[in-house]
Scaffold this active site. Structure first.
Site, mmCIF file in Angstrom:
data_model
loop_
_atom_site.group_PDB
_atom_site.id
_atom_site.type_symbol
_atom_site.label_atom_id
_atom_site.label_comp_id
_atom_site.label_asym_id
_atom_site.label_seq_id
_atom_site.Cartn_x
_atom_site.Cartn_y
_atom_site.Cartn_z
ATOM 1 N N HIS A 79 -5.897 7.346 22.246
ATOM 2 C CA HIS A 79 -5.089 6.161 22.567
ATOM 3 C C HIS A 79 -5.695 4.888 21.980
ATOM 4 C CE1 HIS A 79 -3.402 8.510 26.274
ATOM 5 N NE2 HIS A 79 -3.017 9.008 25.121
ATOM 6 N N HIS A 263 -2.038 17.969 20.235
ATOM 7 C CA HIS A 263 -3.257 17.539 19.551
ATOM 8 C C HIS A 263 -3.726 18.559 18.507
ATOM 9 C CE1 HIS A 263 -3.694 13.915 21.778
ATOM 10 N NE2 HIS A 263 -3.708 14.542 22.941
ATOM 11 N N HIS A 342 11.801 7.831 -27.959
ATOM 12 C CA HIS A 342 11.680 8.350 -26.588
ATOM 13 C C HIS A 342 11.264 7.259 -25.641
ATOM 14 C CE1 HIS A 342 10.394 11.018 -23.262
ATOM 15 N NE2 HIS A 342 11.218 11.864 -23.788
HETATM 16 ZN ZN LIG Z 1 -1.907 10.816 24.906
#
Ligand SMILES: [Zn+2]
Length: 437
Positions: A79, A263, A342
């Site tokens: 977090h 995770h 080209h």
């Molecule tokens: Zn979380």
């Protein structure tokens, strides 16, 4: 206009409760210099060891993400990492006086508040990016699926489904600081009652309560305050993806499409990205061109190759690495005859000329290996040919060839790349056979 790296304006901290131990913990965010990345510092241990927030240091992904170096660990880093990364902080030290950040309310909101308190400032070095070129995908036995697609921005589209597909939710966004703060940061952790009951019995989540997680029990949603979003669960899943992918340490330009992520799958994707990045880094060579014995100048190249202007596609061999690798360069100017046709008014180097350049460089490597001029290598086949980016007048192509397979003095296979400004512009697997002159 390049994007620059950013760090925090000043130190800022707060005190809270660690989820697993239930202990009080003080977390402080510190500014850090360019190219430092994000590191965790354990202030409670002797010598205050630090742990790099990088995928190589990932230890476990059970419920939360744990990283470590040596015997030192920090748990539940996702977090705070998500908040730093999404709010645009590239370099920082996360200092803690225990092995886990404060859980707060189970969201990234306290960290966003802290980052805003510290301020975010630009640094003098450009950011490092990972540009998705080919689709990367990972799947887990638990039904998680993550696909990373090319995109000009960092986007996440996520589908979350609970047991028996209850609480199925979808959310899609471009990850910017403003969008993260508004849509993702407040979304709290959620757990299933059946999953946490055994942990509570074992006293493993001492700091856990309805104040820092939403508990889902059957059809019922238990939490201290009402849901912050009707689709709060999928938003929290996106929060976890951002935190886990921050371990890549490069800004991703790509679109993550996730179905029932966790995770473990997030970490697997981070590992795949890191592997691809390593593969690319080994191709990127220093653009400083050494002068000396290690390479071959144009005259020496022409003693080996029979090709002559305008068909000589090697200016100089920069060097050999061991027996099996070679790097050469070719500077492309507007005077190349192929540009006339080209294309008139829009000159791009024909792909076949890049294949020819790779073949010539590979021939020099094979000549060096066989060390004989009585046999001559013939270009047999080109497989896995990919043209990834156009080459324009003014570009310098670094041509890499590596011998991947050889059968006696009869056959050789090489993997070749053309690289311009550290990006692969074309690649091919070229096969040669040897015949007596
Ligand atoms: Zn979380």
């Amino acid at each position: 206009m390049p994007e620059f790296q950013q760090t925090l304006g000043k130190v800022a901290g707060f005190t809270g409760t660690a989820l697993h131990t239930g202990e009080k913990v003080t977390l402080k965010l510190h500014p850090a210099p360019v190219d430092h990345g994000i590191k965790f510092r354990r202030k409670d241990l002797q010598d205050e060891p630090t742990i790099d927030a990088k995928i190589e240091n990932l230890k476990t992904v059970e419920r939360a993400t744990t990283i470590g170096e040596g015997s030192v660990r920090v748990h539940t880093v996702e977090h705070v990492l998500a908040a730093l990364w999404a709010m645009g902080v590239d370099n920082a030290i996360v200092e803690m006086d225990t092995n886990e950040p404060p859980i707060g309310d189970g969201s990234a909101q306290p960290y966003v508040d802290l980052i805003k308190k510290a301020g975010v400032t630009a640094q003098e070095e450009p950011r490092k990016f990972f540009d998705v070129r080919d689709t990367i995908h990972v799947e887990s036995k638990t039904g998680a699926l993550l696909v990373l697609l090319p995109d000009n921005q960092f986007r996440i589209s996520c589908t979350q489904a609970g047991p028996n597909n209850k609480f199925t939710q979808f959310f899609s966004m471009e990850v910017t600081p403003a969008a993260f703060e508004r849509e993702i940061a407040p979304a709290r952790t959620f757990v299933y009652y059946e999953d946490v009951e055994p942990l509570m019995d074992k006293n493993l989540i001492k700091g856990g309560s309805l104040e820092n997680a939403i508990v889902v029990r059957g059809e019922a949603v238990l939490s201290k305050e009402p849901m912050r979003f009707p689709d709060e669960f999928v938003r929290h899943k996106i929060l976890d993806i951002i935190g886990d992918l921050a371990l890549v340490r490069r800004r991703i330009r790509g679109h993550v499409v996730a179905v029932k992520p966790g995770h473990a799958a997030n970490a697997e994707l981070a590992r795949s990205i890191a592997r691809e990045q390593t593969r690319r880094s080994t191709l990127a060579v220093s653009r400083a061109i050494p002068i000396g014995d290690s390479g071959l100048d144009t005259g020496e190249v022409m003693k080996i190759l029979p090709h002559r202007y305008p068909f000589l596609m090697v200016d100089r061999v920069i060097g050999f690495e061991g027996e099996n690798k070679i790097t050469a360069i070719k500077s492309i100017t507007i005077n190349e005859p192929f540009f006339q046709g080209h294309f008139p008014g829009h000159p791009v180097m024909p792909g076949v000329m890049q294949v020819e350049a790779m073949a010539q460089v590979a021939s020099i490597l094979l000549f060096k290996l066989t060390k004989t001029s009585s046999r001559v290598g013939y270009f047999m086949s080109a497989d896995e040919v990919k043209f990834r980016k156009p080459v324009f007048p003014g570009d310098t192509i670094f041509i890499h060839a590596e011998l991947t397979r050889a059968r006696g003095n009869r056959m050789a296979k090489t993997k070749c790349y053309c690289v311009v400004n550290d990006a692969v512009v074309s690649e091919a697997e070229l096969m040669f056979t040897f015949l007596d002159k």
